[in-house]
Design a protein around this motif. Structure first.
Motif, PDB file in Angstrom:
ATOM      1  N   ILE A  10       0.872  -1.181   0.000  1.00 20.46           N
ATOM      2  CA  ILE A  10       0.000   0.000   0.000  1.00 20.46           C
ATOM      3  C   ILE A  10       0.905   1.226   0.000  1.00 20.46           C
ATOM      4  O   ILE A  10       1.671   1.437   0.942  1.00 20.46           O
ATOM      5  N   LEU A  12       2.665   3.207  -3.489  1.00 23.79           N
ATOM      6  CA  LEU A  12       3.559   2.709  -4.555  1.00 23.79           C
ATOM      7  C   LEU A  12       4.579   3.771  -4.962  1.00 23.79           C
ATOM      8  O   LEU A  12       4.854   3.967  -6.141  1.00 23.79           O
ATOM      9  N   ASP A  36      -2.471   2.510  -4.265  1.00 22.62           N
ATOM     10  CA  ASP A  36      -2.008   3.840  -3.873  1.00 22.62           C
ATOM     11  C   ASP A  36      -3.233   4.752  -3.857  1.00 22.62           C
ATOM     12  O   ASP A  36      -4.167   4.566  -4.646  1.00 22.62           O
ATOM     13  N   ALA A  37      -3.233   5.731  -2.954  1.00 22.04           N
ATOM     14  CA  ALA A  37      -4.372   6.645  -2.858  1.00 22.04           C
ATOM     15  C   ALA A  37      -4.505   7.480  -4.133  1.00 22.04           C
ATOM     16  O   ALA A  37      -5.597   7.916  -4.487  1.00 22.04           O
ATOM     17  N   SER A  38      -3.394   7.696  -4.819  1.00 22.26           N
ATOM     18  CA  SER A  38      -3.405   8.544  -6.002  1.00 22.26           C
ATOM     19  C   SER A  38      -3.773   7.728  -7.251  1.00 22.26           C
ATOM     20  O   SER A  38      -3.104   6.740  -7.590  1.00 22.26           O
ATOM     21  N   VAL A  72       3.395   4.192   3.033  1.00 24.49           N
ATOM     22  CA  VAL A  72       2.832   5.548   2.910  1.00 24.49           C
ATOM     23  C   VAL A  72       3.557   6.448   3.907  1.00 24.49           C
ATOM     24  O   VAL A  72       4.263   5.953   4.789  1.00 24.49           O
ATOM     25  N   PRO A  73       3.394   7.780   3.810  1.00 20.20           N
ATOM     26  CA  PRO A  73       4.036   8.655   4.798  1.00 20.20           C
ATOM     27  C   PRO A  73       3.604   8.280   6.220  1.00 20.20           C
ATOM     28  O   PRO A  73       2.487   7.793   6.427  1.00 20.20           O
ATOM     29  N   MET A  77      -0.159   6.287   8.218  1.00 18.38           N
ATOM     30  CA  MET A  77      -0.158   4.855   8.569  1.00 18.38           C
ATOM     31  C   MET A  77      -1.442   4.437   9.302  1.00 18.38           C
ATOM     32  O   MET A  77      -2.027   3.390   9.008  1.00 18.38           O
ATOM     33  N   VAL A  80      -4.509   4.238   7.024  1.00 20.81           N
ATOM     34  CA  VAL A  80      -4.451   3.090   6.107  1.00 20.81           C
ATOM     35  C   VAL A  80      -4.719   1.794   6.877  1.00 20.81           C
ATOM     36  O   VAL A  80      -5.464   0.921   6.412  1.00 20.81           O
ATOM     37  N   GLY A  98       7.953   2.744   7.623  1.00 19.21           N
ATOM     38  CA  GLY A  98       8.033   4.124   8.120  1.00 19.21           C
ATOM     39  C   GLY A  98       9.362   4.460   8.776  1.00 19.21           C
ATOM     40  O   GLY A  98       9.983   3.616   9.424  1.00 19.21           O
ATOM     41  N   ALA A 124      17.287   2.759   3.751  1.00 25.42           N
ATOM     42  CA  ALA A 124      17.764   2.903   2.368  1.00 25.42           C
ATOM     43  C   ALA A 124      16.794   3.827   1.669  1.00 25.42           C
ATOM     44  O   ALA A 124      15.595   3.737   1.902  1.00 25.42           O
ATOM     45  N   GLY A 125      17.294   4.695   0.842  1.00 26.75           N
ATOM     46  CA  GLY A 125      16.385   5.586   0.121  1.00 26.75           C
ATOM     47  C   GLY A 125      17.168   6.558  -0.723  1.00 26.75           C
ATOM     48  O   GLY A 125      18.405   6.526  -0.763  1.00 26.75           O
ATOM     49  N   THR A 126      16.442   7.399  -1.401  1.00 22.15           N
ATOM     50  CA  THR A 126      17.060   8.471  -2.189  1.00 22.15           C
ATOM     51  C   THR A 126      16.191   9.711  -1.970  1.00 22.15           C
ATOM     52  O   THR A 126      15.181   9.632  -1.276  1.00 22.15           O
ATOM     53  N   SER A 129      10.995  10.598  -5.347  1.00 21.41           N
ATOM     54  CA  SER A 129       9.715  10.034  -4.911  1.00 21.41           C
ATOM     55  C   SER A 129       9.013   9.423  -6.117  1.00 21.41           C
ATOM     56  O   SER A 129       9.372   9.684  -7.252  1.00 21.41           O
ATOM     57  N   GLY A 130       7.966   8.647  -5.819  1.00 25.10           N
ATOM     58  CA  GLY A 130       7.088   8.168  -6.882  1.00 25.10           C
ATOM     59  C   GLY A 130       7.452   6.797  -7.417  1.00 25.10           C
ATOM     60  O   GLY A 130       8.573   6.315  -7.209  1.00 25.10           O
ATOM     61  N   VAL A 237       7.880  12.916   9.492  1.00 23.21           N
ATOM     62  CA  VAL A 237       8.953  12.362  10.338  1.00 23.21           C
ATOM     63  C   VAL A 237       9.190  13.278  11.540  1.00 23.21           C
ATOM     64  O   VAL A 237       9.260  12.820  12.683  1.00 23.21           O
TER      65      VAL A 237
HETATM   66  P1  NAP Z   1       6.693   8.467  -1.843  1.00 19.35           P
HETATM   67  O1  NAP Z   1       7.610   8.152  -2.973  1.00 19.35           O
HETATM   68  O2  NAP Z   1       6.122   9.852  -1.736  1.00 19.35           O
HETATM   69  O3  NAP Z   1       5.481   7.417  -1.872  1.00 19.35           O
HETATM   70  C1  NAP Z   1       4.408   7.407  -0.970  1.00 19.35           C
HETATM   71  C2  NAP Z   1       3.159   7.040  -1.742  1.00 19.35           C
HETATM   72  O4  NAP Z   1       2.110   6.792  -0.795  1.00 19.35           O
HETATM   73  C3  NAP Z   1       2.685   8.164  -2.669  1.00 19.35           C
HETATM   74  O5  NAP Z   1       2.368   7.633  -3.946  1.00 19.35           O
HETATM   75  C4  NAP Z   1       1.427   8.667  -1.955  1.00 19.35           C
HETATM   76  O6  NAP Z   1       0.464   9.200  -2.844  1.00 19.35           O
HETATM   77  C5  NAP Z   1       0.919   7.397  -1.300  1.00 19.35           C
HETATM   78  N1  NAP Z   1      -0.019   7.646  -0.226  1.00 19.35           N
HETATM   79  C6  NAP Z   1      -0.076   8.698   0.628  1.00 19.35           C
HETATM   80  N2  NAP Z   1      -1.098   8.524   1.501  1.00 19.35           N
HETATM   81  C7  NAP Z   1      -1.700   7.358   1.166  1.00 19.35           C
HETATM   82  C8  NAP Z   1      -2.824   6.643   1.674  1.00 19.35           C
HETATM   83  N3  NAP Z   1      -3.515   7.104   2.710  1.00 19.35           N
HETATM   84  N4  NAP Z   1      -3.170   5.460   1.083  1.00 19.35           N
HETATM   85  C9  NAP Z   1      -2.456   4.986   0.040  1.00 19.35           C
HETATM   86  N5  NAP Z   1      -1.390   5.628  -0.505  1.00 19.35           N
HETATM   87  C10 NAP Z   1      -1.013   6.796   0.060  1.00 19.35           C
HETATM   88  O7  NAP Z   1       7.369   8.165  -0.426  1.00 19.35           O
HETATM   89  P2  NAP Z   1       8.476   7.085  -0.026  1.00 19.35           P
HETATM   90  O8  NAP Z   1       9.805   7.720  -0.069  1.00 19.35           O
HETATM   91  O9  NAP Z   1       8.242   5.796  -0.778  1.00 19.35           O
HETATM   92  O10 NAP Z   1       8.132   6.894   1.521  1.00 19.35           O
HETATM   93  C11 NAP Z   1       7.153   5.964   1.970  1.00 19.35           C
HETATM   94  C12 NAP Z   1       7.458   5.563   3.402  1.00 19.35           C
HETATM   95  O11 NAP Z   1       8.790   5.031   3.446  1.00 19.35           O
HETATM   96  C13 NAP Z   1       7.410   6.709   4.420  1.00 19.35           C
HETATM   97  O12 NAP Z   1       6.785   6.261   5.593  1.00 19.35           O
HETATM   98  C14 NAP Z   1       8.884   6.993   4.702  1.00 19.35           C
HETATM   99  O13 NAP Z   1       9.054   7.459   6.027  1.00 19.35           O
HETATM  100  C15 NAP Z   1       9.511   5.624   4.499  1.00 19.35           C
HETATM  101  N6  NAP Z   1      10.925   5.618   4.076  1.00 19.35           N
HETATM  102  C16 NAP Z   1      11.358   6.484   3.131  1.00 19.35           C
HETATM  103  C17 NAP Z   1      12.708   6.469   2.755  1.00 19.35           C
HETATM  104  C18 NAP Z   1      13.233   7.440   1.721  1.00 19.35           C
HETATM  105  O14 NAP Z   1      14.435   7.677   1.647  1.00 19.35           O
HETATM  106  N7  NAP Z   1      12.402   8.011   0.881  1.00 19.35           N
HETATM  107  C19 NAP Z   1      13.579   5.523   3.312  1.00 19.35           C
HETATM  108  C20 NAP Z   1      13.083   4.597   4.229  1.00 19.35           C
HETATM  109  C21 NAP Z   1      11.746   4.657   4.612  1.00 19.35           C
HETATM  110  P3  NAP Z   1       0.450  10.812  -3.075  1.00 19.35           P
HETATM  111  O15 NAP Z   1       1.705  11.123  -3.800  1.00 19.35           O
HETATM  112  O16 NAP Z   1      -0.781  11.056  -3.840  1.00 19.35           O
HETATM  113  O17 NAP Z   1       0.408  11.428  -1.695  1.00 19.35           O
END
Ligand code: NAP
Length: 302
Positions: A10, A12, A36-38, A72-73, A77, A80, A98, A124-126, A129-130, A237
């Motif tokens: 959940i 993407l 995904d919500a979007s 998701v952010p 959580m 969802v 998260g 791990a991350g960058t 987004s998306g 965060v």
């Molecule tokens: P992201 O690329 O912005 O992806 C999050 C996706 O979740 C977006 O497509 C968003 O849609 C969707 N979303 C938001 N609210 C939702 C809901 N209620 N139901 C279903 N989908 C929903 O973010 P990400 O970097 O993958 O981060 C996701 C999680 O991973 C976060 O909790 C973050 O703390 C964690 N994380 C991130 C990293 C990093 O470096 N990025 C690393 C480790 C962990 P919209 O765009 O329409 O809002």
């Protein structure tokens, strides 16, 4: 034997789509469902064939899952988890990715049976987004911190850990509050500093914007990469990990004052000692395979 055979993701975005790609590569027989919500993200996921199915609602996405991962952010959580609770099969395990664990653990266990909740955080991350930003090797050689709750089922925790190992991650177990303190220092505070420095440089009136961009290689550029991270994710965060971040910020301010004092009084030894210590930390990060040893972070200069 595979730890799970029907995985639902959940959210993407970067992390969710990276998990989907990594599962396809390392566990190709697993049936993947995404949501995904979007609507736009769901459309992209279908177009790039990210998962076997893309469901239009969170409930439909989990209906036959044995593992559900919330990507998701952090602030979303709880909503969802509440949205999937009624449709979750009895034996399904719910995990998440998260970046803060205490608040997520509370949000998930408030609406789901604690035995089936096993929170985790792949470190791990960058800054992207998306769904198109994800890649299959994102977790390879990186840590995934698993933070089971007091009531999490032991077998469920072991299966989630095995799942992450199969994606190439190294797994470590931690208490949620300890995780939040460690990540406040290693990730949350550095992001806050980067957001501050880039914002300050942007506000400075004596230096024109074009000079800031033109001479950015002098250290500023590396901060701009971090400060380009997703605003929604990072807002959540800091709201969710408030106590640990404020505690670390207090320590940081004290250390900064010491450096300020050393500069003011021309105490070169204090500055040298501090910089020699931090250089050694960089070396150990490279030695442990957590970053590239190439000069300038492996950037190409041709
Ligand atoms: P992201 O690329 O912005 O992806 C999050 C996706 O979740 C977006 O497509 C968003 O849609 C969707 N979303 C938001 N609210 C939702 C809901 N209620 N139901 C279903 N989908 C929903 O973010 P990400 O970097 O993958 O981060 C996701 C999680 O991973 C976060 O909790 C973050 O703390 C964690 N994380 C991130 C990293 C990093 O470096 N990025 C690393 C480790 C962990 P919209 O765009 O329409 O809002």
């Amino acid at each position: 034997m595979l730890p799970f055979s029907r995985v639902s993701i959940i959210g993407l975005g970067l992390i969710g789509s990276s998990i989907a790609r990594a599962v396809r590569q390392s566990m190709p027989t697993v049936r993947l469902t995404g949501h995904d919500a979007s609507a736009e993200v769901r459309e992209i996921a279908r177009r790039i064939d990210l998962t076997d199915d893309v469901a239009d609602t969170p409930g439909a996405a989990v209906i036959d899952a044995d593992l559900v991962i919330l990507c998701v952010p952090v602030g979303a959580m709880g909503d969802v988890a509440a949205a999937i609770a009624a449709d979750l099969p009895d034996d399904a395990i719910v995990s998440d990715v998260g970046s803060c664990k205490t608040s997520v653990a509370q949000a998930l266990s408030a609406v789901l049976p604690e035995a089936r909740v096993v929170p985790a955080h792949p470190v791990a991350g960058t800054e992207q987004s998306g769904p198109e930003a994800g890649f299959a090797t994102l977790f390879r050689g990186r840590w995934c911190i698993v933070t089971p709750l007091p009531g999490s089922d032991a077998a469920a925790t072991a299966r989630v850990e095995e799942f992450w190992r199969r994606l190439g991650a190294e797994v470590e177990r931690m208490a949620p509050d300890h995780h939040d303190l460690v990540l406040a220092v290693t990730s949350h505070l550095p992001h806050l500093i980067a957001y501050t420095i880039v914002g300050t440089a942007d506000d400075l009136e004596q230096v024109t914007q074009s000079e800031v961009i033109k001479f950015s290689a002098g250290g500023f550029r590396d901060f701009t990469r971090i400060a380009a991270s997703d605003p929604t994710m990072w807002r959540d965060v800091f709201l969710a990990n408030k106590d640990a971040v404020l505690e670390m910020l207090q320590r940081f301010s004290e250390d900064l004052s010491q450096l300020q004092r050393a500069i003011r009084w021309g105490d070169g030894d204090a500055l040298f000692d501090r910089f020699a210590r931090t250089r050694a930390i960089r070396r150990s990060i490279v030695d442990q395979g957590q970053d590239d040893a190439a000069a300038d972070f492996g950037r190409r200069h041709d």
